[in-house]
Scaffold this active site. Structure first.
Site, mmCIF file in Angstrom:
data_model
loop_
_atom_site.group_PDB
_atom_site.id
_atom_site.type_symbol
_atom_site.label_atom_id
_atom_site.label_comp_id
_atom_site.label_asym_id
_atom_site.label_seq_id
_atom_site.Cartn_x
_atom_site.Cartn_y
_atom_site.Cartn_z
ATOM 1 N N LYS A 280 0.833 -1.197 0.000
ATOM 2 C CA LYS A 280 0.000 0.000 0.000
ATOM 3 C C LYS A 280 0.869 1.248 0.000
ATOM 4 C CE LYS A 280 -3.902 -1.906 2.676
ATOM 5 N NZ LYS A 280 -4.973 -1.670 1.686
ATOM 6 N N ARG A 354 -10.275 -11.599 2.190
ATOM 7 C CA ARG A 354 -11.136 -12.648 1.638
ATOM 8 C C ARG A 354 -10.440 -14.004 1.687
ATOM 9 N NH1 ARG A 354 -11.466 -9.453 -3.980
ATOM 10 N NH2 ARG A 354 -11.230 -7.744 -2.488
HETATM 11 N N1 BES Z 1 -8.164 -3.810 4.578
HETATM 12 C C1 BES Z 1 -8.305 -3.426 3.228
HETATM 13 C C2 BES Z 1 -9.613 -2.687 2.958
HETATM 14 C C3 BES Z 1 -9.660 -1.265 3.389
HETATM 15 C C4 BES Z 1 -8.930 -0.285 2.743
HETATM 16 C C5 BES Z 1 -10.497 -0.883 4.407
HETATM 17 C C6 BES Z 1 -9.025 1.030 3.125
HETATM 18 C C7 BES Z 1 -10.610 0.437 4.796
HETATM 19 C C8 BES Z 1 -9.858 1.400 4.147
HETATM 20 C C9 BES Z 1 -8.290 -4.663 2.325
HETATM 21 O O1 BES Z 1 -7.501 -5.705 2.748
HETATM 22 C C10 BES Z 1 -7.762 -4.218 1.004
HETATM 23 O O2 BES Z 1 -6.644 -3.849 0.946
HETATM 24 N N2 BES Z 1 -8.615 -4.267 -0.017
HETATM 25 C C11 BES Z 1 -8.239 -3.842 -1.308
HETATM 26 C C12 BES Z 1 -8.772 -4.839 -2.303
HETATM 27 C C13 BES Z 1 -8.253 -4.636 -3.698
HETATM 28 C C14 BES Z 1 -6.788 -4.988 -3.759
HETATM 29 C C15 BES Z 1 -9.043 -5.502 -4.638
HETATM 30 C C16 BES Z 1 -8.836 -2.470 -1.558
HETATM 31 O O3 BES Z 1 -9.973 -2.225 -1.128
HETATM 32 O O4 BES Z 1 -8.159 -1.633 -2.127
HETATM 33 MN MN MN Z 2 -5.497 -5.502 2.077
#
Ligand code: BES
Ligand code: MN
Ligand code: ZN
Length: 499
Positions: A280, A354
């Site tokens: 990230k 997931r």
């Molecule tokens: N924990 C995150 C989701 C999230 C991101 C919650 C920002 C709250 C704020 C999750 O594990 C994630 O990173 N999801 C990705 C999925 C994507 C790679 C398909 C996302 O939402 O960007």
């Molecule tokens: Mn994630």
């Protein structure tokens, strides 16, 4: 804080403070009217001077009001009488409690609970007054070397009900509100703890502590070897890059007849989500310590249910680990085998929630559950879709979905239905495995839920995507404890009307 329920006249209360409402525009509530009469029109006079218009959430503290037995009278603005609903009621209580906590009163008698709220009974008002009061005085200062002291904090609230015949239901409602508040508090504490403290091992220890505090709660903690033996290849692919060992936590609470099938709650317990190799960006990455808020809400729900000794059978499953990059971490393109036997192409290691939930859902099958509800900070796309107001409710059962949405409405902890149509599944197709762990950017929260549904075919299932509601950003940064109120309200409704 302590709560008691009482019925009686406001002017006759011997208390540090009596709290009464004033509607916009300058209209006295019935209890304010009683104070006004006892004081020979003193309250009305102050209002005519223009010091209190009755705007929602405004407050005016009066001392030594003649004709009353209390040290103080607190006037609280209720807004327009015809608009006085759930939100307004809660806001009024919040303003009152905030002020009481900051001024000299250790205790107070609150008459706001006598005001009629559309569609709601007195029990609802009591339950919510208790929950809001607890939430308002919550502080998280465990990590400060010198916690700031609150001088004369509020210790006791007496909540007034219109009639003596309301006392019994009022007391029951207060106990409900308090149990929910304790669950919320636990979820907030766990969420707020930093990733270097709140590790998978720490969460497991918290589960053990919860079981120690409530004899009806049983706990089992599975370690790496046992997780491997179960074939949880999807879960283990996420923890690979981390030096912190994973845990699979199993909580059980059985207080309904043995033959009643249990409800299974599954909580995402990523104690820190860097994204892994699909790392990230740096900005705001600290917020990914909140990526275990689903797990925290499962713990919170257990705490509330156990405190109330609710007649339900409940199982809690918490897969917990870190998502880190390293030389051993899972790489984009890696193919992993889930406990269900289905293979997954990990196209993005940041779609890790997931993966851990998939194996937990398969594990849930062994309980032949009445229903399975997973709770997860799953997608950033959920925040875009519903903002910070409601969580997304995805389900393979309309009945279950409706019950959860209704519970969220009663709890003022709302969820809103989202689709799971087959059309959304196409994006997950893979050339190399049974399917991929991500689809395109479009409809990200729906495709994530579709992925989960592939592991939830054998039972009624709902998925709560809480990414937008689990914590607040900015100046008020911190965990909210949501959706503990929604979950507990739903479980208690199931208790009353078993399927
Ligand atoms: N924990 C995150 C989701 C999230 C991101 C919650 C920002 C709250 C704020 C999750 O594990 C994630 O990173 N999801 C990705 C999925 C994507 C790679 C398909 C996302 O939402 O960007
Ligand atoms: Mn994630
Ligand atoms: Zn995550």
């Amino acid at each position: 804080m302590e709560f008691t329920i009482k019925s009686g006249s406001p002017e006759k209360q011997r208390s540090a403070c009596v709290v009464v409402g004033v509607f916009d525009n300058r209209k006295l509530s019935l209890s304010a009217e009683l104070i006004d009469r006892a004081s020979n029109g003193y309250v009305g006079e102050i209002i005519r001077r223009g010091d209190m218009e009755g705007k929602l959430g405004s407050t005016l503290l009066l001392h030594n009001v003649r004709g009353t037995l209390a040290d103080r009278v607190l006037l609280v603005g209720l807004g327009k009488e015809r608009d006085f609903r759930d939100r307004e009621f809660r806001k009024a209580v919040q303003s009152a409690v905030k002020l009481l906590n900051e001024t000299g009163s250790y205790e107070a008698v609150v008459y706001l609970t006598e005001e009629k709220v559309k569609r709601r009974e007195v029990a609802w008002r009591i339950e919510h007054a208790v929950a809001v009061a607890m939430e308002t005085v919550y502080r998280f200062d465990r990590m400060k070397s010198e916690p700031a002291e609150v001088r004369r904090p509020l210790r006791k609230l007496t909540l007034s009900v219109p009639q003596r015949s309301d006392l019994a239901s009022g007391e029951k409602a207060a106990a409900r509100g308090l149990a929910i508040a304790h669950g919320v508090e636990l979820a907030r504490d766990l969420g707020n703890l930093p990733g270097n403290v709140c590790t998978p091992g720490f969460l497991a220890a918290e589960a053990v502590r919860l079981a120690g505090e409530f004899p009806d709660v049983k706990v089992e903690v599975l370690e790496h070897g046992q997780i491997e033996a179960l074939g949880m290849g999807a879960f283990l692919s996420v923890t690979r890059g981390s030096d912190e060992p994973p845990r699979f936590i199993v909580l059980e609470y059985r207080n309904a007849p043995k033959k009643a099938k249990p409800v299974v709650l599954v909580g995402k317990g990523i104690t820190f989500d860097t994204g892994g190799i699909s790392i990230k960006p740096a900005a705001d990455m600290d917020q990914m310590k909140f990526d275990m808020c689903g797990a925290a809400s499962v713990f919170g729900a257990f705490r509330a249910v156990a405190e109330l000794k609710a007649a339900v059978n409940l199982v809690g499953l918490v897969p917990t680990c870190e998502n880190m990059p390293s030389g051993r971490a899972t790489k984009p393109g890696d193919v992993v085998k889930s406990m269900s036997g289905q293979t997954i192409e990990v196209l993005n290691t940041d779609a890790e929630g997931r993966l851990i939930l998939a194996d937990a859902l398969t594990y849930a099958e062994r309980y032949e559950p009445e229903a399975v509800v997973d709770v997860a900070t799953l997608t950033g796309a959920m925040v875009i879709a519903l903002g910070h107001v409601a969580c997304g409710v995805f389900s393979n059962s309309d009945t279950l979905s409706r019950a959860l949405v209704a519970a969220g409405d009663d709890a003022y902890d709302r969820g809103w239905p989202m689709p799971l149509w087959d059309d959304y599944h196409e994006g997950l197709e893979s050339n190399f495995a049974d399917f991929a762990n991500v689809a395109g950017r479009a409809g990200g929260s729906v495709t994530a839920a579709c992925f989960l549904s592939k592991f939830a075919k054998k039972f009624d299932w709902a998925h709560l995507d809480i990414a937008g509601i689990a914590w607040r950003e900015g100046k008020e940064k911190g965990a909210t404890g949501r959706p503990v109120p929604l979950i507990v309200t739903w479980l208690l409704a199931e208790e009353a009307a078993p399927a």
